[in-house]
Design a protein around this motif. Sequence first.
Motif, mmCIF file in Angstrom:
data_model
loop_
_atom_site.group_PDB
_atom_site.id
_atom_site.type_symbol
_atom_site.label_atom_id
_atom_site.label_comp_id
_atom_site.label_asym_id
_atom_site.label_seq_id
_atom_site.Cartn_x
_atom_site.Cartn_y
_atom_site.Cartn_z
ATOM 1 N N ILE A 1 -8.824 -3.096 -0.975
ATOM 2 C CA ILE A 1 -8.027 -4.301 -1.248
ATOM 3 C C ILE A 1 -8.194 -4.733 -2.698
ATOM 4 O O ILE A 1 -7.224 -5.072 -3.398
ATOM 5 N N VAL A 2 -9.435 -4.692 -3.202
ATOM 6 C CA VAL A 2 -9.677 -5.077 -4.592
ATOM 7 C C VAL A 2 -8.952 -4.131 -5.534
ATOM 8 O O VAL A 2 -8.335 -4.544 -6.543
ATOM 9 N N ILE A 3 -8.985 -2.802 -5.247
ATOM 10 C CA ILE A 3 -8.320 -1.830 -6.114
ATOM 11 C C ILE A 3 -6.813 -2.065 -6.106
ATOM 12 O O ILE A 3 -6.151 -2.008 -7.158
ATOM 13 N N ILE A 4 -6.253 -2.335 -4.938
ATOM 14 C CA ILE A 4 -4.806 -2.557 -4.863
ATOM 15 C C ILE A 4 -4.396 -3.778 -5.665
ATOM 16 O O ILE A 4 -3.423 -3.739 -6.435
ATOM 17 N N PHE A 5 -5.150 -4.863 -5.524
ATOM 18 C CA PHE A 5 -4.823 -6.064 -6.308
ATOM 19 C C PHE A 5 -4.964 -5.799 -7.798
ATOM 20 O O PHE A 5 -4.160 -6.274 -8.610
ATOM 21 N N GLY A 6 -5.990 -5.030 -8.183
ATOM 22 C CA GLY A 6 -6.147 -4.699 -9.598
ATOM 23 C C GLY A 6 -5.003 -3.848 -10.105
ATOM 24 O O GLY A 6 -4.496 -4.054 -11.224
ATOM 25 N N PHE A 7 -4.562 -2.879 -9.304
ATOM 26 C CA PHE A 7 -3.464 -2.019 -9.704
ATOM 27 C C PHE A 7 -2.173 -2.827 -9.865
ATOM 28 O O PHE A 7 -1.411 -2.636 -10.816
ATOM 29 N N VAL A 8 -1.929 -3.752 -8.923
ATOM 30 C CA VAL A 8 -0.739 -4.602 -9.036
ATOM 31 C C VAL A 8 -0.801 -5.454 -10.285
ATOM 32 O O VAL A 8 0.204 -5.634 -11.001
ATOM 33 N N PHE A 9 -1.984 -5.978 -10.590
ATOM 34 C CA PHE A 9 -2.140 -6.794 -11.791
ATOM 35 C C PHE A 9 -1.843 -5.982 -13.045
ATOM 36 O O PHE A 9 -1.195 -6.458 -13.983
ATOM 37 N N VAL A 10 -2.308 -4.715 -13.094
ATOM 38 C CA VAL A 10 -2.058 -3.866 -14.264
ATOM 39 C C VAL A 10 -0.571 -3.594 -14.412
ATOM 40 O O VAL A 10 -0.021 -3.633 -15.525
ATOM 41 N N ILE A 11 0.127 -3.319 -13.296
ATOM 42 C CA ILE A 11 1.565 -3.055 -13.375
ATOM 43 C C ILE A 11 2.305 -4.271 -13.900
ATOM 44 O O ILE A 11 3.188 -4.166 -14.758
#
Length: 757
Positions: free
Chosen positions: A603-613
């Motif tokens: 979940i943390v990785i997904i939120f981080g990836f969305v933030f980067v995009i």
Amino acid sequence: MNCCLFLPFMLGISLLWPCLTATENSRTEEVKHPVGSRRVKRFWVWNQIFVEEEMRTPKHRIGQLKSDKNDGRPSLRYKISGEGAGTIFSVDGKSGLLYVLQKLDREDQASYTLKAHMIDISTGETVEPESEFIIRVTDINDNEPKFLDGPYEAVVPEMSPEGTFVTQVTASDVDDPSHYNNGRLVYSLLQGQPYFSIEPTTGVIRTSAKMDRELQDEYWVVVQAKDKIGLSGALSGTASVLIKLTDVNDHKPIFTKSLYRMYVSELARTGTPIGTIMAEDKDIGDNAEMHYSIEDASETFDIITDDETQEGIVILKKKVDFENQIYYHIKAKVKNRHVDEQLMKYHGEASTTSIKVHVEDEDEPPVFLRPQYTFDVIEGDPQGLYVGLVAAVDPDQRKSPVRYSVTRSKMFQIDDNGTIVTTSPLDREVSPWYNLSITAREIYNVEQISEVPVYVHVLNINDHAPEFSEYYDTYICEDAGSDQVIQTISAVDRDDSIEDHYFYYSLSMEDKNNSSFTIRNKTGNTAEILTNRSGFSLQEEPVFYISILIADNGIPPLTSTNTLTIRVCDCEDSNSTQACRSKYSMPCVECRAWIISGSLICIVIIFGFVFVIIALKHRRHQNRFPEQGTDYRDNIFRFDEEGAGEEDMEALAIGELRSRPVLREHRAPRTSSADIRKLCRLSLQAGPDDATLKEFILEKLEEADTDPYVPPFDSLQTYAFEGTGSLAGSLSSLESADSDQNEIDHCFNAWDLALKD
């Protein structure tokens, strides 16, 4: 006749009485002579003195002082002292004559006390001792009677008998009642006859006739008081007395109208007032309080009394229907609330009146034939199943057609005839009851609607087979013996059974042939799993899978197959599977912890990836070259070696970039790291112009173009080979005479960069 002649004679004597009493009287005083012991009597002699009040002045002779010591000597003089001496009364010193100098008022002072003196003026000595005498003021009738407590007011009940006490009045006269009856009063009525009378001497007023308050409720009585017992020369005073008649309940209430007409709508609710009736009572106060009622009991109407206005309010007790009855005739009666038994003779039968009620026709909403409907439906039937029939009619005379609709449900529909059908199959296990609301609406007046509740009960059919009530984690020791109970199982059935559920457990045909385990049914819908042999091996057969058939008692009965997993456990010396359960359950607990931790990390990785995009998109929309308005959308190709020749450019032709981003389907990479290394070795052997190398490069380009997780406008590709046909010549170390190992390492490094891109 003799009395009439004697009366003036008596009056004459009474008037001459002061003169007759004015004769001289002597007063003898006994004194002691200073010389010797002989006693000598001395006398004051004068007229008895009476003075009439209000006598005219000045200097009116009222009497004379005389003394036997007055021997005629010129030096002897009379003197007086005491009340009014010299101011009100005076004396002639020589003759002793007394005079009054001003008017006297007996009501102010009735007598005066004075002293007489005989003095020798030549020597200044008292010739005779002083003597006290009294001058009395006689009364004349100069004051009229007065009523000091007026004005008077009294009350008496109406219809009182003759002689009933009303009140008493009293007058006062300051004149002397003993002197010619100047203060003796006589009472009489100047006004008030023939209803009242008064006692002459006491002033008590009494009734002399019966009076009706409804004819006249108050009377003014004038009372006169005369002094001198009413004889000639008497003075008089008057007073007014207001006598009010109090009410008695001597009249019954009476209706002034014999018929009342009222109207009521057929839509009126119970308790609605529809009109008022009123009776008249000549009495007042509590005597006029009335009570209204219906003479004959009525189920439709009732009458209540308004205590303030004393009106009868006709109310609707039961709803009326114009189509059933148009007119109602009722009779109302009235009577007093408070009636004295002694006055019952004034009452008698209660007054009555008739009431005619007209029912007004209204446009009423449709009326369902039943207040509610309940239908039974079998579950699982196909769409369009008949549920039931409802009916509503227009109660009005025009009988408007009715249209039906279903509210609060999507599982049913209704046609214009009131037939309810299902729109999809029903499942009792999902909902055993459905509460519908059927609306009936008039076609001619769509505002006239009514609703009725409909309850649909879904009947059960045996459409669910029984199954395990829970998941069973079963273990058996290696050294377990035969006929040992290793597990007790139970089942549940989602169907609703009229009788109690009964389950029968058995092994499948395949497991019956397996002699390792057997099953035994028990009471309470349970069964026991038993071993059918002794000795089990963890190494040879660690797990057994047993198919258990469970049948219910439904109609028709249903059977399900359930798999029971039995694990063989090394129980060591304990001969108990509890240790096995603990040992096998611990890893599961750790697995759960790892799963939870991994989920949180994902979940943390997904939120981080969305933030980067989002950040990259934000940067892409910013204008990096504010001095130029051109949007740069070119691919950037980086070559670690010299630029490729024309042949390479033709091989690596770049198409026009798309004007807007398009979501592309993600494709998994087709080339693994091992394949790349294999191709690298082949490329060293075949050369850069080999078809295999070209195919690899084209495949990498396709992956970059279709990758949805990188920005679509920029791409970075690194090529480790130099194309053929370059005018600059080759600067690559691939064609050098270094060892093969260096070439291979260089190739691997180049392909690693390509893979990272």
